[in-house]
Scaffold this motif. Structure first.
Motif, PDB file in Angstrom:
ATOM      1  N   GLN A  54      13.637   6.079  18.505  1.00 25.56           N
ATOM      2  CA  GLN A  54      12.264   5.772  18.018  1.00 25.56           C
ATOM      3  C   GLN A  54      11.170   6.140  19.179  1.00 25.56           C
ATOM      4  N   LYS A  55      11.465   5.914  20.267  1.00 22.55           N
ATOM      5  CA  LYS A  55      10.586   6.103  21.522  1.00 22.55           C
ATOM      6  C   LYS A  55      10.397   7.828  21.506  1.00 22.55           C
ATOM      7  N   PHE A  56      11.424   8.632  21.229  1.00 22.06           N
ATOM      8  CA  PHE A  56      11.017  10.135  21.330  1.00 22.06           C
ATOM      9  C   PHE A  56      10.332  10.344  20.210  1.00 22.06           C
ATOM     10  N   ILE A  57      10.199   9.821  19.071  1.00 23.86           N
ATOM     11  CA  ILE A  57       9.361  10.124  17.842  1.00 23.86           C
ATOM     12  C   ILE A  57       7.800   9.689  18.520  1.00 23.86           C
ATOM     13  N   GLU A  58       7.717   8.645  19.008  1.00 22.06           N
ATOM     14  CA  GLU A  58       6.193   8.294  19.569  1.00 22.06           C
ATOM     15  C   GLU A  58       5.756   8.977  20.627  1.00 22.06           C
ATOM     16  N   TYR A  59       6.859   9.694  21.357  1.00 19.46           N
ATOM     17  CA  TYR A  59       6.488  10.451  22.582  1.00 19.46           C
ATOM     18  C   TYR A  59       6.119  11.797  21.908  1.00 19.46           C
ATOM     19  N   SER A  60       6.768  12.468  21.048  1.00 17.86           N
ATOM     20  CA  SER A  60       6.503  13.645  20.317  1.00 17.86           C
ATOM     21  C   SER A  60       5.044  13.545  19.644  1.00 17.86           C
ATOM     22  N   LEU A  61       4.794  12.585  18.826  1.00 19.05           N
ATOM     23  CA  LEU A  61       3.695  12.436  17.985  1.00 19.05           C
ATOM     24  C   LEU A  61       2.623  12.314  18.940  1.00 19.05           C
ATOM     25  N   LEU A  62       2.591  11.590  19.984  1.00 20.24           N
ATOM     26  CA  LEU A  62       1.525  11.409  20.663  1.00 20.24           C
ATOM     27  C   LEU A  62       1.018  13.003  21.558  1.00 20.24           C
ATOM     28  N   LYS A  63       2.146  13.678  21.953  1.00 17.55           N
ATOM     29  CA  LYS A  63       2.015  14.863  22.776  1.00 17.55           C
ATOM     30  C   LYS A  63       1.575  15.784  21.658  1.00 17.55           C
ATOM     31  N   ILE A  64       1.831  15.935  20.197  1.00 15.85           N
ATOM     32  CA  ILE A  64       1.372  16.715  19.260  1.00 15.85           C
ATOM     33  C   ILE A  64      -0.103  16.508  19.171  1.00 15.85           C
ATOM     34  N   GLU A  65      -0.477  15.311  18.910  1.00 15.08           N
ATOM     35  CA  GLU A  65      -1.962  14.761  18.857  1.00 15.08           C
ATOM     36  C   GLU A  65      -2.804  15.293  20.037  1.00 15.08           C
ATOM     37  N   LEU A  66      -2.184  15.183  21.315  1.00 21.41           N
ATOM     38  CA  LEU A  66      -2.880  15.702  22.327  1.00 21.41           C
ATOM     39  C   LEU A  66      -2.956  16.920  22.387  1.00 21.41           C
ATOM     40  N   SER A  67      -1.909  17.770  22.151  1.00 21.87           N
ATOM     41  CA  SER A  67      -2.229  19.229  22.045  1.00 21.87           C
ATOM     42  C   SER A  67      -3.249  19.990  21.084  1.00 21.87           C
ATOM     43  N   LEU A  68      -3.129  19.080  20.035  1.00 23.71           N
ATOM     44  CA  LEU A  68      -4.126  19.566  18.868  1.00 23.71           C
ATOM     45  C   LEU A  68      -5.800  19.365  19.208  1.00 23.71           C
ATOM     46  N   ARG A  69      -5.719  18.094  20.043  1.00 19.07           N
ATOM     47  CA  ARG A  69      -7.140  17.643  20.599  1.00 19.07           C
ATOM     48  C   ARG A  69      -7.592  18.687  21.637  1.00 19.07           C
TER      49      ARG A  69
END
Length: 611
Positions: A98-113
């Protein structure tokens, strides 16, 4: 780690979670699922507290789980940079699923930003993330599909993005949310060239292929609303199970609206003297589109009247057109004429001007629309692309003519306004023949040669000193027509700048495949008008093959002016609606027609469209 640390972390997290819970959770009007971690507003008080927690967490033996919470807190408090710093200290392999999913989603959002879709793609395609995707909650699965669509669009794979959105729409329970996704799919489709739509109709996924088939049919008849409506109703009856048939995009609802088409069109042009050639070329392009409509059966065509502004003021001619029953006016090809129309006390009819109005983006009258011939929209695309590539310092090379200085000013203003640096602006005259000598000084080659001479003279006469160009330039922008650009690019290559990325506008390409001549334009990226690229339009323009680029573009603007008058009422309804014309994807924003074009690239003498 001290209990007080975890207590502070927990309390701060609760406060920010409460704040985040107030943020929108439904799909936005743009068809995007809101980000869950990022906030645009900085919370300075919270950031100070998070900074202290960050410093304390760095000292722990296993900082990853705690640092993830801190990274999320930074993001929710409006500090994406510090969120990225915290993520770098995390070892994702030690995180639970679950934490890996949160980590990945945050990293994706930051990369797109940060406009780095490649980094986002790497994270979302990670083997562990893909393995966990099937077991995610419905909300997270929807979020991932929305992010995949964003990534594919950023990378230039629009059909893949549409596949993601099609899959997403099937997971939604709310009809209003489905409509927003369908509207987004339709916006994406209307921005695609005709050949891309044609290829997409063959897609193995039924819903995707039929989305493209519907868009292709609408494109074929975009100058004829009645034909579009008939085609849609026929398609809807045949494809009743398709998502777009059950929940049709809002564009089709607006297509059903009834309004009287323009029946008498007044075209105001100077048909004598030095403007006779440009005016006739524009008129030929307009009539090209008119006769395409004429070839369609059972259609009432508008009456076209041409008024000569060579011997009378445009104000007088405009008044005559109004008195003789015109219900729409197109004209003002000269800058002075456009300005005169803008100064009219009353602009009583919808009027599309063909030149700039006092250098203003938005005309004053509610009836005055500006279809400018400037390259401003393309220049913005160049600046935006350079910014996304991480470039900072630019050199601009432009002709010492009015349009060249105007283009250079536009780019300079936009580039410095978004934090870029203009290293040099280099004008050139039509008489310039040797660009190697002309560009030596701006590239500091002359200084480098002088240093080499001095080394030989005062240090060692046997030294072989090779000149070097200045290294503080990230990219070059060339404004010019093909004839001059074919001299400028080889000169840059000769002056040790072959590795320098070069951008240009659509004026650099005449739409003619000339492998031998275009080799000199190798590796130039440019904004390309659809009329220059094979099969991007349903029908090829009928302009003279031997025309100069400037005249061909004028012909294309005439063609698009007819498309605009046929679609003006639709464009007025929503700034998201577009018309795919010969000069680009056209939209109406603040009474000004905006153009968006595709990218292309010269390589080995050939022109290649870019995604």
């Amino acid at each position: 780690m001290k209990k007080t640390f975890f207590k502070k972390l927990f309390l701060l997290g609760c406060i920010l979670s409460l704040i985040s819970s107030c943020a929108p959770t439904s799909i936005s009007e743009s068809g995007r699922i809101p980000v869950i971690y990022l906030s645009e507003a900085e919370d300075l008080i919270a950031l100070d507290q998070i900074e202290a927690l960050f410093n304390e967490a760095e000292l722990s033996e296993n900082p990853s789980p705690t640092m993830l919470k801190i990274a999320i807190l930074f993001a929710k408090s409006g500090s994406p940079k510090r969120s990225e710093d915290a993520l770098k200290l995390i070892t994702p392999e030690v995180l639970r699923d679950q934490k890996f999913i949160e980590y990945s989603l945050l990293k994706i959002e930051l990369s797109l930003r940060s406009h780095d879709p490649n980094a986002a793609k790497k994270v979302i395609n990670h083997a562990r993330f893909e393995l966990l995707e099937s077991s995610m909650s419905p909300k997270n699965r929807q979020r991932v599909l929305s992010l995949r669509a964003d990534i594919n669009n950023e990378l230039g794979y629009p059909i893949e993005g549409i596949k993601n959105l099609t899959e997403l729409s099937l997971l939604l329970e709310s009809q209003s949310d489905s409509l927003k996704i369908h509207n987004r799919i339709w916006r994406e489709l209307t921005s695609l060239p005709f050949d891309t739509l044609s290829e997409c109709t063959k897609d193995k996924i039924y819903s995707v292929g039929e989305w493209c088939n519907l868009a292709r049919q609408m494109r074929n008849s975009q100058n004829n609303r009645d034909a579009q409506m008939s085609l849609f109703l026929k398609w809807k009856a045949e494809e009743s199970q398709h998502p777009a048939s059950q929940i049709s995009p809002s564009w089709f609802v607006d297509l059903e609206r009834k309004w009287l088409p323009y029946t008498q069109v007044a075209i105001l042009l100077p048909m004598q003297g030095q403007y006779r050639g440009p005016s006739q070329t524009f008129l030929d392009g307009f009539l090209n589109a008119y006769y395409e409509l004429y070839e369609q059966d059972n259609l009432s065509l508008p009456e076209i009247r041409v008024y000569d502004t060579s011997v009378q003021t445009i104000q007088k001619v405009y008044s005559d057109a109004v008195q003789e029953g015109a219900d729409i006016v197109i004209g003002g090809i000269r800058e002075s004429e456009a300005a005169a129309l803008s100064d009219l006390t009353i602009v009583s009819l919808p009027t599309i001007t063909l030149n700039g109005i006092n250098n203003s983006e938005s005309p004053n009258s509610a009836n005055l629309y500006q279809f400018n011939n400037a390259q401003y929209d393309e220049i913005l695309q160049i600046g935006t692309k350079a910014k996304r590539l991480g470039f900072k310092r630019a050199i601009v090379i432009f002709p010492d003519q009015n349009w060249g200085y105007q283009a250079s000013r536009h780019f300079s203003g936009y580039w410095t306004g978004i934090g870029g640096i203009l290293v040099n602006q280099v004008p050139y005259s039509e008489a310039t023949k040797d660009f190697t000598q002309h560009l030596k000084s701006p590239l500091n080659i002359d200084l480098s040669e002088e240093r080499g001479v001095n080394i030989k003279r005062f240090v060692n006469s046997q030294v072989i000193a090779l000149p070097r160009r200045r290294q503080d330039i990230d990219f070059a922008v060339i404004f010019g027509y093909p004839e001059k650009a074919r001299q400028i690019k080889p000169a840059l290559d000769f002056l040790y700048a072959a590795d320098l990325p070069v951008f240009s506008t659509s004026r650099i390409y005449n739409g003619i495949y000339q492998d031998d001549l275009n080799r000199d334009l190798g590796n130039i990226y440019f904004t390309s008008m659809p009329w220059t690229m094979p099969k991007q339009l349903p029908r090829k323009l009928q302009s003279n093959y031997e025309m100069h680029v400037a005249y061909k573009q004028l012909y294309a603007r005439g063609y698009d002016s007819f498309l605009l008058l046929r679609n003006l009422e639709t464009l007025k309804l929503n700034t998201d609606y577009t018309v795919f014309g010969a000069t680009g994807e056209l939209s109406l924003v603040n009474m000004t027609i905006k153009r968006r074009v595709q990218w292309a690239h010269f390589r080995d003498g050939k022109v290649r469209s870019l995604p």
